[in-house]
Design a protein around this motif. Structure first.
Motif, PDB file in Angstrom:
ATOM      1  N   ALA A 160      48.629  31.936  39.144  1.00 41.03           N
ATOM      2  CA  ALA A 160      47.784  32.139  37.706  1.00 41.03           C
ATOM      3  C   ALA A 160      46.869  31.223  37.567  1.00 41.03           C
ATOM      4  O   ALA A 160      46.065  31.279  36.683  1.00 41.03           O
ATOM      5  N   TYR A 197      49.262  33.021  28.417  1.00 42.56           N
ATOM      6  CA  TYR A 197      48.709  31.743  30.133  1.00 42.56           C
ATOM      7  C   TYR A 197      48.153  31.227  28.383  1.00 42.56           C
ATOM      8  O   TYR A 197      47.497  31.255  27.448  1.00 42.56           O
ATOM      9  N   ASP A 235      43.994  38.815  31.686  1.00 43.60           N
ATOM     10  CA  ASP A 235      44.227  37.530  32.407  1.00 43.60           C
ATOM     11  C   ASP A 235      45.042  38.162  34.326  1.00 43.60           C
ATOM     12  O   ASP A 235      45.978  37.128  34.559  1.00 43.60           O
ATOM     13  N   LEU A 236      45.671  39.436  33.825  1.00 43.30           N
ATOM     14  CA  LEU A 236      46.375  39.563  35.337  1.00 43.30           C
ATOM     15  C   LEU A 236      45.405  40.114  36.167  1.00 43.30           C
ATOM     16  O   LEU A 236      44.345  40.998  35.295  1.00 43.30           O
ATOM     17  N   ASN A 238      45.097  30.781  33.719  1.00 45.35           N
ATOM     18  CA  ASN A 238      46.310  29.244  33.801  1.00 45.35           C
ATOM     19  C   ASN A 238      46.368  28.182  33.980  1.00 45.35           C
ATOM     20  O   ASN A 238      47.299  27.202  34.359  1.00 45.35           O
TER      21      ASN A 238
END
Length: 453
Positions: free
Chosen positions: A239, A140, A274-275, A224
């Motif tokens: 995201a 991302y 990042d998730l 993102n």
């Protein structure tokens, strides 16, 4: 008297004690690093004793005195961070007792008033917070921001209002918050992660941001997207939906255990996924790793949440990253030597000592005295005759007696009767000097030898 220093009170404690005439009170000192709920109870009393909680100046904050042997309990719902002392004081008799301390440390969440267990950061006394982007291991391109928690209690956690205010503070570029990492515009120092992870751009080193000393802040990652997009649309999804570092006792969809982790247990370097961890993150914890200086954070240890099969710390690059994190904070540069100490003094000679004295002769001693003759002694006395002694007096006739008075000369007549001189007489004795003072006989011929009349 017992005087016990418990230190930081972060777990329940039990102590057995005794107060009496010789020891009228006992002291138990402790501190809290963050606000917490503290309970103090005195049980098992064999005689009457009182219980007190004192501040760091010795002032009584709370006390309990019931006048009998029943249990004494002080419950403090929200004791501020700081230093405290518990005093057990004799009232009558020899009192044995059991002291029980319970603590429920918490950072009072300015957002909800609920307990925040981890994921928050405290600004140091300088107010200067350094952020170092040390790893980009995800695909991302997002932004990482910090925002002050002061006054956020007016918003419901995870609500549109809360998210909008967090984004507003994050992009204010003030002591309320900053965008500290912009992945599209900069690279990380390391790239531990997927082989195709994008780490384009220039590594910018440590960036410093001014915040309020003692304030607390949270971290928000827009995986993102940009913080501006979140501010414009707080309900943004996918995201671009923001992820928060905060962890509460009753997690909701905004605050989850394990979204952020301390990579080495020092409170200075953190990895954020990042998730969303509640919807199935890969648990590799290498997506965004950053190091803080000038602030200390509290988060779950990486060992507790990382997938062992994806633990990057054993790789060569991972070990380099961990070694880099162990280094001293770059905000206060380690290589700088104390300015009061010369950098390399060894070659400097003591100014009070001549540099190389060996060739210098003592000025009080003549350079080459051997050839100098004692000035009181003649240089070469051998040819000089003792001035008190005639050079060769033997041939000198007694001055009082005529040399051989010629028979013709009248004794009363002066010496020079030239025409009558006897040829056997030496020619001119007149040059004979007073015998008491030898003139310098060297050129004088032996007086015993006639010159050649």
């Amino acid at each position: 008297m017992s005087d016990l220093d418990i230190g930081v009170l972060n777990s329940n404690q039990n102590y057995a004690g005794f107060v009496g005439n010789s020891d009228p009170f006992d002291l138990y000192k402790f501190s809290l690093n963050s606000p917490g709920k503290v309970g103090v109870s005195l049980n098992g009393l064999s005689a009457n004793a009182d219980l007190e909680v004192l501040d760091n100046r010795g002032g009584v904050l709370y006390n309990y005195a019931n006048g009998d042997l029943s249990d004494e309990v002080i419950a403090i719902d929200n004791l501020a961070a700081g230093d405290y002392t518990i005093r057990v004081k004799q009232i009558s008799g020899e009192a044995k007792y059991d002291l029980n301390l319970t603590v429920e440390n918490k950072q009072v969440d300015p957002i909800t008033g609920l307990k925040v267990e981890s994921g928050y950061f405290t600004v140091g006394e300088t107010g200067q917070v350094g952020v170092d982007f040390i790893n980009d291991g995800g695909g991302y391109k997002g932004e990482l921001a910090i925002f002050s928690l002061d006054g956020m209690d007016q918003f419901v956690p995870g609500s549109e209002e809360f998210i909008k205010e967090a984004a507003n503070r994050s992009q204010s570029n003030s002591n309320l918050g900053y965008v500290v990492i912009s992945d599209p515009n900069e690279a990380a120092k390391f790239n531990v992660g997927l082989a195709n992870a994008d780490n384009d751009g220039e590594y910018k080193g440590v960036k410093t941001f001014a915040m309020t000393p003692g304030d607390t802040f949270g971290v928000m990652l827009v995986p993102n997207g940009k913080v501006q997009e979140v501010f414009d649309n707080p309900n943004i999804g996918g995201a671009k939906r923001p992820l928060f570092s905060l962890v509460t006792a009753n997690p909701n969809e905004a605050f989850h255990v394990g979204q952020i982790a301390d990579i080495n247990g020092t409170g200075s370097a953190f990895a954020i996924e990042d998730l969303r961890v509640d919807t199935g993150t890969d648990k590799d914890y290498n997506d965004v790793i950053f190091r803080l200086s000038g602030a200390t954070g509290k988060a779950v240890n990486l060992d507790e949440v990382i997938d062992p099969a994806k633990d990057w710390r054993d790789s060569k690059l991972g070990k380099d990253l961990i070694d880099y994190v162990k280094a001293e904070s770059p905000v206060t540069p380690p290589p700088v030597i104390d300015p009061g100490t010369p950098v390399t003094p060894p070659p400097v000679v003591d100014p009070g000592t001549p540099v190389t004295p060996p060739p210098v002769v003592d000025p009080g001693t003549p350079v080459n005295p051997p050839p100098v003759v004692d000035p009181g002694t003649p240089v070469t006395p051998p040819p000089v005759v003792d001035p008190g002694t005639p050079v060769t007096p033997p041939p000198v006739v007694d001055p009082g007696t005529p040399v051989t008075p010629p028979p013709v000369v009248d004794p009363g007549t002066p010496v020079n009767p030239p025409p009558v001189v006897d040829p056997g007489t030496p020619v001119t004795p007149p040059p004979v000097v007073d015998p008491g003072t030898p003139v310098t006989p060297p050129p004088v011929v032996d007086p015993g030898t006639p010159v050649t009349p």
